[in-house]
Design a protein around this motif. Structure first.
Motif, PDB file in Angstrom:
ATOM      1  N   LEU A   1       0.853  -1.191   0.000  1.00  0.00           N
ATOM      2  CA  LEU A   1       0.000   0.000   0.000  1.00  0.00           C
ATOM      3  C   LEU A   1       0.885   1.236   0.000  1.00  0.00           C
ATOM      4  O   LEU A   1       1.819   1.357   0.807  1.00  0.00           O
ATOM      5  CB  LEU A   1      -0.928  -0.004   1.209  1.00  0.00           C
ATOM      6  N   ARG A   2       0.551   2.153  -0.911  1.00  0.00           N
ATOM      7  CA  ARG A   2       1.361   3.342  -1.146  1.00  0.00           C
ATOM      8  C   ARG A   2       0.497   4.582  -1.025  1.00  0.00           C
ATOM      9  O   ARG A   2      -0.686   4.545  -1.365  1.00  0.00           O
ATOM     10  CB  ARG A   2       1.987   3.270  -2.541  1.00  0.00           C
ATOM     11  N   PRO A   3       1.070   5.701  -0.563  1.00  0.00           N
ATOM     12  CA  PRO A   3       0.259   6.908  -0.382  1.00  0.00           C
ATOM     13  C   PRO A   3      -0.369   7.388  -1.683  1.00  0.00           C
ATOM     14  O   PRO A   3       0.327   7.687  -2.655  1.00  0.00           O
ATOM     15  CB  PRO A   3       1.261   7.937   0.152  1.00  0.00           C
ATOM     16  N   LYS A   4      -1.715   7.411  -1.705  1.00  0.00           N
ATOM     17  CA  LYS A   4      -2.491   7.974  -2.800  1.00  0.00           C
ATOM     18  C   LYS A   4      -2.130   7.376  -4.161  1.00  0.00           C
ATOM     19  O   LYS A   4      -2.160   8.046  -5.197  1.00  0.00           O
ATOM     20  CB  LYS A   4      -2.325   9.500  -2.822  1.00  0.00           C
ATOM     21  N   GLN A   5      -1.827   6.076  -4.147  1.00  0.00           N
ATOM     22  CA  GLN A   5      -1.551   5.322  -5.367  1.00  0.00           C
ATOM     23  C   GLN A   5      -2.224   3.963  -5.268  1.00  0.00           C
ATOM     24  O   GLN A   5      -2.533   3.497  -4.177  1.00  0.00           O
ATOM     25  CB  GLN A   5      -0.046   5.135  -5.576  1.00  0.00           C
ATOM     26  N   PRO A   6      -2.431   3.304  -6.403  1.00  0.00           N
ATOM     27  CA  PRO A   6      -3.021   1.961  -6.339  1.00  0.00           C
ATOM     28  C   PRO A   6      -2.122   0.989  -5.579  1.00  0.00           C
ATOM     29  O   PRO A   6      -0.894   1.147  -5.547  1.00  0.00           O
ATOM     30  CB  PRO A   6      -3.139   1.566  -7.825  1.00  0.00           C
ATOM     31  N   ILE A   7      -2.722  -0.015  -4.994  1.00  0.00           N
ATOM     32  CA  ILE A   7      -1.957  -1.041  -4.290  1.00  0.00           C
ATOM     33  C   ILE A   7      -1.117  -1.818  -5.289  1.00  0.00           C
ATOM     34  O   ILE A   7      -1.585  -2.209  -6.360  1.00  0.00           O
ATOM     35  CB  ILE A   7      -2.899  -1.990  -3.526  1.00  0.00           C
ATOM     36  N   LEU A   8       0.147  -2.031  -4.941  1.00  0.00           N
ATOM     37  CA  LEU A   8       1.056  -2.799  -5.776  1.00  0.00           C
ATOM     38  C   LEU A   8       1.048  -4.250  -5.294  1.00  0.00           C
ATOM     39  O   LEU A   8       1.348  -4.525  -4.130  1.00  0.00           O
ATOM     40  CB  LEU A   8       2.464  -2.218  -5.680  1.00  0.00           C
TER      41      LEU A   8
END
Length: 330
Positions: free
Chosen positions: A121-128
Motif C-alpha cells: 500500500l502506497r500513499p495515494k496510489q493503487p496497491i502494488l
C-alpha cells in the motif's frame, strides 16, 4: 537530501481465516508502527487470512479429497481479498494520511483461485501486488502460481521498495529481476524467519546491496482457532476436527530481522509479539557496489541474459471471429 528513514516490522499474530477482523487488526498495528516514526512497514506472509498451517504441520490434509481441507478452502474462498476490495480502504486511508509504505501478506482470490499475495500500500496510489511465483509443495493445495506482471517495485520519495515471498528468495532469476529494479529496501515476507530463512535474507541483502526487512509472524494454535471461530467456523465441522489435530503451542515463531546491505543483521526479534524498528541510512546501499555489482560490471551480459515476461497470464485468450479472419488473411 536526507538519506535516513525508519523501518518497522510488525511481528504479531494474525487472525487466521477471519480476514475482515484481520484487516481491522492490521489497521491498528499499522498506526502503532507509524507512531515509532516508520516510513516503511512490513508484515509477515499471509497476515491477512493466515498461512494454511494445517498443510504445514499435518500430512493427511495434503490429500485433495480431505474433508477438512475442502471446508477450509471454501472458507478461504469466501473470505479472501478480491480486486479493489473495499475492506482495504481503511488501511489505505491510514497510509495516505501518514505518507508511509506498508507491505502486508494476504490471501487473494482471482476468479476461482487463491494466491499467496503481498499487498504494498502506497500513499495515494493503487496497491502494488506481488503474487508468489512458485508456491511451496504443501501450498499448492491452496495457492495458484503468480506471473511476471506482479514483479514491480514502488518508487517512494526516499527510495525504491520491492517485495518477494519466502522461498522466492532461493530463486536466482527472481532475485536477479528484483536486483535489476534497483531496490533500496526489500520486504522479505515469511511465516517464521528460521535460521535458513535468515540466511536467504542476508544473502539477498549482500547480493542486491539493499536493506532487507525479513518479516515473520507469531501464531499459536489457540489464536488460529480464535480466528476460525470469528470467521464462522461453527458451520465447518470437518475443518474444526482437522484444526484440533494441530500441535498445541506455537505454529509461527517470529524471528524477524532487519538487515543492512552488507548482510549484517542490525535488529532481530525473538519469538514474541513486537514491533521491530531500525534507522536506515540509504546511502549505504551504494557502499557495497565497490565489491559486488551483479546488475552491472559483474553481470556479464555477453554470457548471461535474463528475459522477464511481465505480461499478465490468465490462461484464456479470447479471439473474436473477425480478428481470426484478419490474422489468417495476413
Amino acid at each position: 537530501m536526507n538519506h535516513r528513514i525508519r523501518a518497522a516490522i510488525v511481528q504479531e499474530a494474525p487472525l487466521p481465516l477471519a480476514i475482515d477482523e484481520g484487516i481491522e487488526r492490521a489497521v491498528g498495528l499499522t498506526k502503532a508502527a507509524i507512531e515509532t516514526g516508520a516510513n516503511v512497514i512490513a508484515f509477515g506472509e499471509c497476515f491477512l487470512g493466515g498461512y494454511p498451517a494445517w498443510l504445514q504441520h499435518l500430512p493427511g490434509p495434503s490429500l485433495w479429497d480431505h474433508p477438512g481441507t475442502r471446508e477450509l478452502h471454501k472458507l478461504l474462498l469466501d473470505k479472501a481479498i478480491r480486486g479493489a476490495d473495499p475492506r482495504l480502504e481503511q488501511l489505505q486511508w491510514v497510509v495516505d494520511l501518514a505518507g508511509v509504505a506498508v507491505a502486508i501478506g494476504g490471501i487473494e482470490r482471482v476468479r476461482s483461485s487463491l494466491y499467496n499475495t503481498q499487498f504494498l500500500l502506497r500513499p495515494k496510489q493503487p496497491i502494488l501486488l506481488h503474487r508468489k511465483l512458485v508456491p511451496a509443495a504443501p501450498e499448492r493445495m491452496v495457492f495458484g502460481a503468480g506471473d511476471g506482471s506482479t514483479l514491480e517495485i514502488h518508487q517512494a520519495s526516499w527510495g525504491r521498495v520491492g517485495q518477494l515471498v519466502s522461498d522466492e528468495h532461493w530463486m536466482p532469476l527472481a532475485r536477479a529481476a528484483m536486483h535489476h529494479a534497483g531496490e533500496d529496501v526489500h520486504v522479505s515476507a515469511w511465516t517464521s524467519v528460521r535460521d535458513i530463512d535468515l540466511l536467504a535474507a542476508c544473502h539477498y541483502a549482500y547480493e542486491g546491496s539493499a536493506f532487507v526487512l525479513a518479516a515473520g509472524s507469531v501464531l499459536t494454535r489457540d489464536q488460529l482457532m480464535h480466528g476460525f471461530a470469528r470467521a464462522g467456523g461453527e458451520h465447518f465441522r470437518a475443518a474444526r476436527e482437522l484444526l484440533d489435530r494441530l500441535p498445541a503451542g506455537a505454529l509461527h515463531t517470529g524471528g524477524s530481522a532487519i538487515i543492512a546491505p552488507d548482510g549484517v543483521v542490525v535488529a532481530q526479534a525473538d519469538d514474541s509479539a513486537q514491533i521491530l524498528t531500525a534507522s536506515l541510512d540509504l546511502s549505504e546501499t551504494d557502499h557495497g557496489l565497490a565489491a559486488m555489482d551483479i546488475d552491472g560490471r559483474h553481470a556479464r551480459p555477453d554470457v548471461f541474459e535474463l528475459r522477464v515476461d511481465r505480461r499478465q497470464r490468465s490462461g484464456i485468450v479470447d479471439i473474436d471471429a473477425d480478428a481470426e479472419d484478419e490474422s489468417r488473411a495476413a
